[in-house]
Design a protein around this motif. Structure first.
Motif, PDB file in Angstrom:
ATOM      1  N   SER B 254      -7.288   7.421  -2.371  1.00  0.00           N
ATOM      2  CA  SER B 254      -6.203   6.972  -3.483  1.00  0.00           C
ATOM      3  C   SER B 254      -6.311   8.132  -4.766  1.00  0.00           C
ATOM      4  O   SER B 254      -5.220   8.262  -5.111  1.00  0.00           O
ATOM      5  CB  SER B 254      -6.519   5.651  -4.624  1.00  0.00           C
ATOM      6  N   LEU B 257      -5.003  10.509  -3.771  1.00  0.00           N
ATOM      7  CA  LEU B 257      -3.610  10.868  -3.971  1.00  0.00           C
ATOM      8  C   LEU B 257      -2.809  10.593  -5.130  1.00  0.00           C
ATOM      9  O   LEU B 257      -1.598  11.063  -5.223  1.00  0.00           O
ATOM     10  CB  LEU B 257      -2.745  10.135  -2.876  1.00  0.00           C
ATOM     11  N   ALA B 372      -0.216   1.958   5.388  1.00  0.00           N
ATOM     12  CA  ALA B 372      -1.865   1.568   3.920  1.00  0.00           C
ATOM     13  C   ALA B 372      -2.784   0.817   5.095  1.00  0.00           C
ATOM     14  O   ALA B 372      -2.533   0.317   5.709  1.00  0.00           O
ATOM     15  CB  ALA B 372      -0.985   1.207   2.654  1.00  0.00           C
ATOM     16  N   LEU B 564       3.687   0.583   0.061  1.00  0.00           N
ATOM     17  CA  LEU B 564       1.781   0.758  -0.077  1.00  0.00           C
ATOM     18  C   LEU B 564       1.100  -0.522  -0.821  1.00  0.00           C
ATOM     19  O   LEU B 564       0.614  -1.077   0.238  1.00  0.00           O
ATOM     20  CB  LEU B 564       2.140   2.014  -1.041  1.00  0.00           C
ATOM     21  N   GLU B 737       6.988  10.293  -0.279  1.00  0.00           N
ATOM     22  CA  GLU B 737       5.674   9.270   0.108  1.00  0.00           C
ATOM     23  C   GLU B 737       5.193   9.719  -1.855  1.00  0.00           C
ATOM     24  O   GLU B 737       4.037   8.371  -1.870  1.00  0.00           O
ATOM     25  CB  GLU B 737       4.699   9.712   0.789  1.00  0.00           C
ATOM     26  N   SER B 738       5.287  11.228  -1.868  1.00  0.00           N
ATOM     27  CA  SER B 738       3.914  11.659  -3.178  1.00  0.00           C
ATOM     28  C   SER B 738       4.145  10.370  -4.648  1.00  0.00           C
ATOM     29  O   SER B 738       3.502  10.532  -4.996  1.00  0.00           O
ATOM     30  CB  SER B 738       3.553  12.995  -2.575  1.00  0.00           C
ATOM     31  N   ARG B 741       3.334   7.425  -4.104  1.00  0.00           N
ATOM     32  CA  ARG B 741       1.525   7.545  -4.195  1.00  0.00           C
ATOM     33  C   ARG B 741       1.669   7.164  -5.979  1.00  0.00           C
ATOM     34  O   ARG B 741       0.673   6.912  -6.352  1.00  0.00           O
ATOM     35  CB  ARG B 741       0.710   7.833  -3.607  1.00  0.00           C
TER      36      ARG B 741
END
Lengths: 299, 777
Positions: B254, B257, B372, B564, B737-738, B741
């Motif tokens: 994580s 990310l 995830a 997530l 997606e990023s 996150r």
């Protein structure tokens, strides 16, 4: 016997071949390569990135930086913190190191005591300052008890607290540096001056000061570098939205909160530039002083 | 005579000067000593606030630090990093120093400068580009990445320290070794290695990834002190400037990310011209006007557009036959009414609304499971309550049963403005007041609804303790509610109920209630945060002040975060029923069972009746304006809002303010009006909120932290002090997606105590608004 002969005969061609290639030089290659890959490349990459903004022409990151009221004043804020902090550190360290130039138990004791804050790290110092210097901390309470001030002291979460933390973490560092320079100077030079009638001030002014000025310059540069990149204490102890919004904070926000790599690189480049400017100014100024060997005597 | 006088004056001056220096030195050392002593005392203190010494002593901080932060593993990682950095820097640095000390060669000065520069420029200058580069190659946040980042200042330091030192070693020693037949390796080992052992070990100071660990510990202590709280936001937000200074202890994955700022690689000339909202989508969205002939990347490679596509309109990236479903946001928005080739403009001419029978197959739109990884558990620091639920804040609440006691509640609250000074573990005292509470049908719908809301807030894990203030004669009586709370976390005594009529007026009621709050505060203050898995989070989602970007930036990004979180075992809550009427099949097709689907259709039918009774058209069909903007079907329009809920199976549907018991993606029937909707979700047990906005809502909802997601960068820049995350970067090439996150990271940090912008601004008490839907009598 045979061994040493072969060794010598091997040794000779190596010396002869040195003109073309010296294997010793290959020793520096890994370190040099590492610095190229992980220091020069990022640096160059950041430099390029700062001219490739997300939108706008090639200079627009710089334009953003210098037109935003949240960005460019951080340079001044940082200088306003770093220059006084460096000056205080050097101003305190020089007389103290000078006073302690002769080896003694006292010198060893003080040196040992001053190494402690160096090993502690910024965060512990910040925690300690919040507890000790806070409005309800021991210092504030003691001063109030002694009637030296009325009302609690406000030494945390402002400009002063960051300055203090820079002194706490920077002073011992500068002190040890300057001490090592001063102890490197041959004391007989000062004694010779004294025999010619120089008083302590004159001994310092005309013998020691010129000799340690290169050392002082280096100490100034290193201390300034430390102070200029102030980040943790500005956040933990300062007022990161206002008076201690240093350039590191602006760069960090641009990089990791706004994802604007170009703007962040631009801030980082400006930071490096300002710092190099100050360091070069210091080195230039030093050129005006005496240059020569630091040890006297037979040389 | 003059000489002697001169001498004695100068000696006296020297004495005074030395005295002054001694005093200064003593002052500095003594203060440092006391400063360290303060930290040491604090680390053993039970409670230490404004007194000379703490109230009591305990070693529990150390034991809990040992357990909570997994100190053994933290220390081990630190040891690993330090060992790697020190040995690598010696391995690389000493040979280089040797070469520099012993040889003169062209370019030596340049090389020296190369080694000197890293010490002369601020770490930020190379650190930020280095971090960016590391994220690109996936090295950031990994152990090698940390080692590399620390090597950069360390290696030059070793070289610069070692070079003059090696210069001092007599070269004759080496020559002697060579004469004895030693090769370069052995010569190094025996001669230089031996002599070098005496070099002072000062350099280890520089390799301090332990700062990361220390910082963590410090943050933790700070979250329990008034000082830390005031600046809590900043403490959490910016732990260390360099990626390398962050010890990748708990979640290496994580951490990597955590901050993905670099634009995604898939772009041809600068920014991509289209936007894919979900990996499963059959269409992409034009970000600007796409002229005829523009190349667009599709699944079969770049295709040149046959017609001009307006901004916001859809372009197919996958071939679709007639009656094939077309996905956008990862959901079916309609069926193809004509064959669609990659690169075709998709709109009314080749996409149709499915018939009602085609729509309502339970579970037919099989949700895929979020990617995830289950072994990647993530954690936050929450308050464990007696009923097993987890709080993200610790407030003391004054609940007002009826509007008639609202003013009294606020007067009581006003007496506890500075409560954190004395009770650092309490986030504050809040008055939850509202306009209803009487004039409802006794035992009727609204009465039940209000009771459920008040009950939900009273039981809420973010409330450490509460009192109830009523007038006395109102419909909404407090006693039954308090009775249910008897088995409370903190106290076996029932929570106090103050009635204005019983106490004998406003002043007496305020005094009595304030006394009750004062008794509760020390109890609430005993609560401590402990490490909890992310599955204990119940994330409410809502949007307000939306704009054209909300549906393609902030909402899908929030959906990605919900996916997530659900993948980690947590809960995401979606609401705002009026937004989905007519497109309820989107959720029905995701329903886990027909029972869940029936619950939803029941609610939709209720809404149709409810709105019909008020003469409102329930359907949410796309308007001509929507169609011009590229919205083809009703489903597509509703999806803009529904995309907040991600793509995982719908596990439950609950009524307004009903307790959320299932874990996973849950739907709560709430109206679209923000405060009313969120009040229902909080009453249902949501312990954190993500609020998306395009025009700039400044929503807060104490006692739950509200993270605001800006749908466009212009808004973020204009209202930076109110917006937590800028989702507008999606339009500039950062992937959904990023950003998702990033939102999840923020959720975990905020859940652990980091203040949101709305909390820093002090917003959130006025937004308590229970739903009133029946007649007022």
């Amino acid at each position: 016997m045979g061994v040493s002969i072969t060794a010598v005969s091997e040794h000779t061609p190596t010396t002869g071949a040195r003109k073309r290639f010296d294997p010793v030089l290959s020793l520096v290659a890994p370190a040099g390569l590492f610095m190229l890959c992980f220091f020069v490349y990022p640096f160059a990459y950041g430099f390029m990135l700062s001219f490739h903004p997300r939108n706008g022409d090639w200079l627009s990151s710089y334009r953003t930086f210098f037109s935003s009221a949240r960005l460019w004043p951080t340079t001044l804020t940082t200088l306003k913190l770093a220059l006084p902090a460096t000056a205080i550190n050097l101003g305190l360290a020089l007389p103290m190191a000078y006073r302690l130039r002769q080896k003694s138990a006292y010198q060893r004791w003080i040196t040992a005591a001053l190494v402690v804050p160096i090993t502690l790290g910024t965060v512990l110092i910040a925690d300690g300052m919040l507890t000790y210097l806070g409005p309800k901390g021991w210092l504030s309470e003691t001063l109030q008890l002694l009637k030296l001030c009325d009302g609690p002291l406000h030494l945390t979460h402002n400009y002063v607290s960051v300055l203090i933390s820079l002194v706490i973490s920077g002073f011992p560092f500068v002190f040890l540096l300057v001490l090592s320079y001063i102890t490197g100077i041959d004391p007989t030079l000062a004694r010779a001056a004294a025999s010619l009638g120089a008083n302590p001030w004159q001994q310092f002014r005309h013998v020691y000061l010129p000799l340690i000025s290169p050392g002082l310059t280096i100490a100034f540069c290193l201390a300034f570098v430390q102070a200029f990149s102030v980040y943790p204490s500005a956040v933990l102890l300062g007022a990161p939205a206002g008076p201690t919004r240093v350039i590191s904070i602006a760069a960090y926000e641009a990089a990791f909160e706004q994802y604007d790599d170009s703007l962040a690189s631009c801030a980082a480049m400006i930071m490096g530039l300002v710092q190099l400017a100050v360091v070069s100014a210091a080195l230039l100024l030093r050129g005006l002083f005496y240059r020569g060997p630091v040890v006297g005597g037979k040389g | 005579m003059t000489l002697a006088a001169d001498n004695s004056t100068s000696r006296r001056a020297l004495g005074a000067w030395n005295g002054l220096l001694n005093a200064l030195m003593f002052f500095f050392v003594a203060n440092i000593g006391l400063l360290i002593a303060a930290v040491a005392v604090n680390s053993f203190a039970k409670r230490w606030l404004g007194t000379w010494l703490p109230d009591g002593w305990t070693a529990s901080w150390y034991t809990s630090a040992w357990e909570e932060f997994q100190l053994p593993s933290v220390l081990w990682v630190t040891v690993e990093v330090v060992a790697a950095v020190v040995s690598l820097s010696i391995l690389l640095g000493v040979p280089a120093a040797y070469a520099l000390a012993r040889r003169e060669f062209p370019g030596k000065r340049a090389l020296m400068l190369l080694f000197l520069l890293p010490l002369m420029v601020p770490p930020m200058t190379y650190g930020i580009p280095l971090a960016t580069a590391m994220y690109k190659i996936g090295l950031a946040g990994t152990l090698p990445g940390v080692v590399l980042a620390n090597l950069i200042p360390m290696l030059p330091f070793v070289i610069l320290v070692m070079t003059p030192f090696i210069e001092q070693i007599d070269p004759n020693l080496e020559a002697a070794a060579r004469v004895c037949g030693a090769g370069m390796g052995r010569m190094f080992l025996y001669v230089l290695g031996h002599v070098r052992a005496h070099v002072p070990r000062r350099r280890s100071r520089l390799a301090d990834p332990r700062r990361g660990a220390l910082l963590r510990r410090f943050r933790r202590r700070c979250s329990c002190s008034a000082v830390g709280r005031r600046n809590g936001h900043d403490l959490y937000a910016r732990d260390a400037p360099l990626a390398g200074h962050r010890a990748p202890v708990r979640q290496p994955h994580s951490a990597r990310l955590a901050r993905q700022g670099a634009p995604e690689p898939a772009m041809n000339d600068g920014l991509p011209r289209t936007l894919k909202l979900h990996p499963r989508d059959d269409v992409v969205i034009a970000k600007g006007l796409l002229e005829r002939g523009t190349t667009v990347d599709t699944d079969v490679g770049p295709v040149s557009l046959a017609e001009t596509v307006a901004p916001g309109h859809k372009v197919a990236v996958r071939a679709r036959d007639v009656n094939d479903p077309v996905h956008r946001y990862g959901h079916i928005i309609g069926l193809a009414s004509a064959p669609i080739r990659p690169g075709d403009h998709v709109h009314l001419h080749n996409l149709r609304q499915p018939e009602r029978t085609e729509q309502r197959e339970v579970g037919s739109d099989l949700p895929y499971i979020s990617d995830a990884r289950p072994d990647e558990t993530r954690y936050f620091d929450g308050y464990l309550r007696g009923d097993g639920r987890i709080g993200t804040r610790n407030y003391v609440a004054i609940l007002s049963t009826v509007n008639c006691s609202a003013s009294v509640s606020r007067l009581v609250r006003d007496r506890f403005q500075d409560v954190q000074r004395t009770y650092p573990n309490v986030d504050g005292v809040i008055a939850l007041t509202h306009k209803g509470g009487c004039g409802h049908v006794l035992g009727g719908d609204d009465h039940a609804l209000l009771e459920r809301v008040l009950d939900g807030y009273a039981h809420h894990p973010n409330i450490g303790a509460f009192i109830v203030i009523g007038l006395g004669c109102e419909v909404m009586q407090a006693a039954p509610m308090v009775e249910r709370h008897r088995r409370s976390v903190l106290s076996h005594d029932p929570f106090p109920v103050v009635g204005v009529q019983q106490e004998g007026g406003v002043r007496k009621a305020v005094d009595a209630a304030a006394a009750a709050v004062s008794r509760l505060l020390p109890i609430a203050n005993t609560a401590r945060r402990t490490r909890r898995p992310a599955r204990d989070l119940v994330l409410a989602t809502n949007c307000g002040g939306s704009d054209g970007h909300s549906g393609i930036t902030a909402n899908p990004a929030l959906g990605a975060a919900v996916d997530l979180l659900v993948g980690l075992g947590g809960t995401g809550v979606l609401g705002e029923t009026p937004e989905i009427i007519g497109a309820e099949h989107l959720l029905i097709r995701r329903a886990r069972s027909s029972a869940v689907a029936t619950k939803l259709t029941d609610r939709i039918e209720w809404w149709e009746r409810y709105l019909g009774a008020h003469g409102v058209d329930a359907s949410n069909n796309p308007s001509p304006g929507n169609r011009a903007g590229g919205i083809t079907t009703l489903a597509e329009k509703s999806l803009g809002g529904v995309s907040k809920g991600g793509t995982t199976p719908l596990v439950d549907v609950v009524g307004y303010a009903e307790r959320i018991k299932e874990r996973g993606f849950v739907y709560m029937d709430t109206p679209g009006y923000d405060p009313v909707s969120v009040t229902g979700m909080v009453a249902g047990g949501a312990n954190i909120l993500c609020f998306t906005t395009g025009r700039g809502s400044v929503f807060g909802c104490k006692p739950v932290p509200s993270i605001k997601l800006a749908s466009n960068s212009a808004l973020y820049q204009r209202m930076e002090e109110d917006m937590d995350i800028d989702c507008g970067v999606i339009l500039e090439g950062v992937s959904t997606e990023s950003v998702g996150r990033r939102i999840l990271d923020e959720v975990l940090q905020v859940a652990s105590g980091k203040k949101t912008k709305s909390e820093l601004a002090g917003v959130g008490e006025e937004e308590f608004a229970p739903w009133v839907r029946g007649p007022v009598l």
